[in-house]
Design an enzyme around this catalytic site. Structure first.
Site, short mmCIF file in Angstrom:
data_model
loop_
_atom_site.label_atom_id
_atom_site.label_comp_id
_atom_site.label_asym_id
_atom_site.label_seq_id
_atom_site.Cartn_x
_atom_site.Cartn_y
_atom_site.Cartn_z
CB CYS A 2 -0.94 0.10 1.19
SG CYS A 2 -2.03 -1.30 1.38
NE ARG A 27 4.52 1.86 -0.08
CZ ARG A 27 5.53 1.64 0.74
NH1 ARG A 27 6.76 1.87 0.33
NH2 ARG A 27 5.33 1.21 1.96
CD1 TRP A 75 0.19 -6.33 -2.94
CD2 TRP A 75 -0.03 -6.90 -0.79
NE1 TRP A 75 0.57 -7.65 -2.81
CE2 TRP A 75 0.45 -8.03 -1.50
CE3 TRP A 75 -0.25 -7.03 0.58
CZ2 TRP A 75 0.71 -9.26 -0.89
CZ3 TRP A 75 0.01 -8.25 1.19
CH2 TRP A 75 0.48 -9.34 0.45
CG ASN A 101 1.72 0.97 4.19
OD1 ASN A 101 2.85 1.42 4.21
ND2 ASN A 101 1.49 -0.30 4.00
N GLY A 102 -0.50 -0.88 6.31
CA GLY A 102 -0.10 -1.70 7.45
C GLY A 102 -1.22 -2.66 7.83
CD GLU A 487 17.19 -12.86 -7.90
OE1 GLU A 487 16.64 -13.35 -6.91
OE2 GLU A 487 16.81 -11.79 -8.41
CE LYS A 491 13.73 -11.05 -10.18
NZ LYS A 491 14.49 -10.84 -8.97
CD GLU A 494 9.99 -11.32 -8.81
OE1 GLU A 494 9.34 -10.82 -7.90
OE2 GLU A 494 11.22 -11.19 -8.91
CG HIS A 510 20.12 -36.57 -3.98
ND1 HIS A 510 20.57 -37.82 -3.64
CD2 HIS A 510 21.23 -35.81 -4.17
CE1 HIS A 510 21.89 -37.82 -3.58
NE2 HIS A 510 22.32 -36.61 -3.92
CE LYS A 609 11.58 -2.81 -6.06
NZ LYS A 609 12.26 -3.94 -6.71
O1 M6R Z 1 12.99 -4.68 -0.15
P1 M6R Z 1 13.51 -6.06 0.13
O2 M6R Z 1 14.81 -6.34 -0.49
O3 M6R Z 1 13.53 -6.35 1.61
O4 M6R Z 1 12.45 -7.04 -0.50
C1 M6R Z 1 12.52 -8.42 -0.31
C2 M6R Z 1 11.63 -9.15 -1.29
O5 M6R Z 1 10.30 -8.79 -1.10
C3 M6R Z 1 12.02 -8.87 -2.73
O6 M6R Z 1 13.36 -9.15 -2.97
C4 M6R Z 1 11.16 -9.72 -3.70
O7 M6R Z 1 11.46 -11.06 -3.55
C5 M6R Z 1 11.36 -9.22 -5.13
N1 M6R Z 1 10.09 -9.04 -5.78
C6 M6R Z 1 12.12 -10.16 -5.97
O8 M6R Z 1 12.28 -9.69 -7.26
#
Ligand code: M6R
Length: 614
Positions: A2, A27, A75, A101-102, A487, A491, A494, A510, A609
């Protein structure tokens, strides 16, 4: 999670709020809404499910005249994304509007009590409880809005950044924060507030970051006042923003994600600047130099993070153990915080977070500090909560990352961890000075290596067409390439919504090897490092089972080239630096596959984000 924006002044309130919401859309984008108050004495609330552009469409024929306004992009946590659950929420008598927000953890208890007093609720959100509670207290005590907000917040358990406006006093915004970010922009005869500074950077560079437990009273024509929950006054600490407007625009790229991938030569240059000195012979990190004894005496390092930052953390473990010979543990912040961690004052805890606001990472840092550990923050967002809650730290300096999928922040985090490991090794004498110099020299060349790898762009775009409709992917790597595999898989998941698993290449036999067939491509990260011979066997094992292979290899590789279906070559470099380079083709591959599938790469479904809820 949010985003909130507020404005009071003589500018075009609606335009400022909408532009601000667009900047904060990273956000959350489940719904958006705003509340405006003007000279006509009306409190106008407009909301719409979906992105901010839907709200703009909805507002086209509405009255938008205003002197003050608050706005929100959501969000969803409590209650599905809908017009009704969108913020702002207003009180029973329609006199107050609030954005939040929260999460209010005790909302159920408060809601039941308010219902017994005759309140009716229209949404499923925890936020509506807060606005009704403020109104209830205001009427019961016949007090001012700020007094009612303070009393309500003293009853609330949870995280919040809120902004409230009142129909009867359209010259005031009352805002407050606890564990969710809020920053106030001080302009000339106008004041802004927002979840971060991006909504007002073109209007003012003067900002005040609210601290936990503070309430701001923003009144037109009067200086800003900040109170604590016990009603004492706080000192106002005005900071100067270093943000520029061009950093918030796409700069000719179709998406922020692509812009951020292509920015990496320059973001890494900025990240390295001043930290690798004497032509690479010395590493200079203020956060370490100011606390030499702590790093000299550290008996263990624990790294906490979430998501992509956790993958960087895992690389941090390999780097620090290799270079500094200190045992390192890597924990998901969300697990660490509830695992009864055992820490003392010889432990160093590193909290990594691009946003600096991730709720679990922030909580983990606070717990570690309370237990006496020295807490070191690695963040990208200047002035965010994590750097303010830690004993020392390093900023990435890679500029604002707006695409939800982290790219340049990941390579920045890995670079900072590499520098940190080298810096601590230099301090503890666990590496020879010529070993440090050899790596230091190569670090200075990293921006050129990245530039070279980005030339693979068109090849990767063509390659992506072959695999766009694969339903599953396996990403494999060993040693430094294992976190890169994790990673790469994240990517792809997501932004393209394709199932992908990252695995240590040797573990594949395994279990996951059972999945391999012609339908499931494997992306294998296999630079020429000390595990090269080992990974060649893993490549052969995949091929022997009919799997298709995309391999990331070092220039001049002939062995894997003859086995894999496609190879992407990266320049040779010291093993510890390969993750920064090998992760880049994976970012591009995910990007193009998602684009081919018509996905919104900058705002993937269900994600946000900055994850400021548990
Ligand atoms: O702001 P942060 O680095 O703490 O965020 C952590 C994760 O939410 C963030 O890395 C998330 O996994 C990304 N969308 C990955 O691309």
């Amino acid at each position: 999670m949010c985003g909130i924006v507020g404005y009071i002044g003589n500018g075009n309130v609606y335009d400022i709020l909408i532009k601000g919401l667009h900047r904060l859309e990273y956000r959350g984008y489940d719904s958006a809404g705003l509340a405006l108050e003007g000279e006509d004495g009306k409190l106008k609330v407009y909301k719409s499910k979906g992105k901010v552009s839907n709200l703009e469409e909805y507002c086209k024929d509405k009255s938008l005249d205003a002197k003050v306004g608050i706005a929100h992009t959501r969000w969803a946590t409590h209650g599905e994304p809908s017009d009704c659950n969108a913020h702002p929420h207003y009180s029973e008598d329609g006199k107050l509007a609030l954005v939040h927000n929260g999460t209010i953890e005790n909302y159920k208890v408060l809601k039941d009590a308010l219902m017994q007093h005759g309140c009716t609720f229209h949404s499923e959100t925890d936020t509506e409880v807060l606005v009704q509670l403020i109104e209830y207290i205001k009427v019961k005590n016949n007090c001012s809005l700020v007094d009612a907000v303070r009393e309500a917040l003293n009853q609330v358990v949870g995280a919040y950044a809120i902004a409230v406006i009142e129909k009867e006093h359209p010259d005031t915004i009352v805002a407050a924060r606890q564990s969710s970010p809020l920053v106030i922009g001080i302009g000339e005869d106008e004041t802004f507030l927002a979840s971060d500074a991006t909504p007002f950077v073109e209007y003012t560079k003067e900002a005040v970051y609210l601290n936990d437990g503070e309430i701001a009273v923003i009144k037109q024509g009067e200086p800003l006042k900040i109170l604590k929950l016990d009603n004492s006054e706080s000192k106002i600490d005005v900071k100067t923003l270093e943000l520029s407007i061009s950093q918030l625009e796409k700069g000719g790229f179709p998406h922020f994600m692509l812009k951020e991938i292509f920015e990496q030569p320059s973001t890494l240059k900025t990240c390295i600047r001043g930290r690798v000195v004497d032509d690479g012979r010395r590493i200079h990190i203020n956060g370490i130099n100011d606390h030499k004894d702590t790093f000299l005496n550290a008996k263990r390092i624990v790294i906490v993070a979430c998501g992509t930052s956790w993958h960087a953390a895992l690389l941090g473990k390999y780097l620090i153990q290799d270079m500094c010979k200190i045992p390192v543990e890597v924990e998901y912040a969300s697990e660490f915080r509830y695992s009864n961690p055992v820490l003392d004052n010889r432990d160093v805890v590193i909290a990594i977070s691009q946003s600096g606001e991730t709720a679990d990472t922030l909580a983990a840092a606070k717990i570690a500090r309370k237990m006496g550990a020295f807490v070191y923050g690695i963040s990208n967002s200047v002035g965010s909560s994590i750097p303010r809650e830690t004993d020392s730290g390093t900023y990435l300096h890679v500029g604002p990352e707006i695409g939800v999928a982290s790219t340049k922040a990941f390579t920045g985090q890995v670079m900072v961890l590499t520098l940190l490991a080298l810096g601590v090794a230099q301090l503890r004498g666990t590496m020879e000075s010529d070993q440090i110099a050899e790596i230091g020299k190569e670090i200075l060349r990293i921006p050129d290596y990245v530039e070279k790898v980005l030339k693979l762009n068109e090849k990767i775009e063509r390659l992506s067409l072959i695999y766009t409709y694969a339903r599953n992917f396996l990403y494999l790597g060993r040693g430094y390439s294992y976190p890169v595999a994790l990673e790469g898989a994240l990517k792809l998941k997501e932004i393209s919504y394709i199932h992908a698993e990252g695995y240590p290449a040797a573990e594949m036999k395994h279990g996951p090897i059972a999945l391999i067939d012609a339908e499931m491509p494997s992306v294998i990260i296999a630079p020429n490092d000390h595990l090269y011979e080992k990974i060649v066997s893993n490549v052969q094992q995949v091929k022997a089972r009919g799997g298709n292979i995309i391999a990331i290899v070092t220039e001049g590789d002939t062995v894997i080239r003859n086995i894999a279906d496609h190879v992407l070559e990266v320049p040779p470099m010291p093993e510890c630096l390969t993750p920064i380079i090998t992760s880049i083709p994976l970012q591009l591959l995910s990007y193009y596959i998602a684009i081919n599938k018509g996905k919104d790469v900058d705002m993937p479904r269900n994600l946000a984000k900055s994850v400021t809820v548990e």
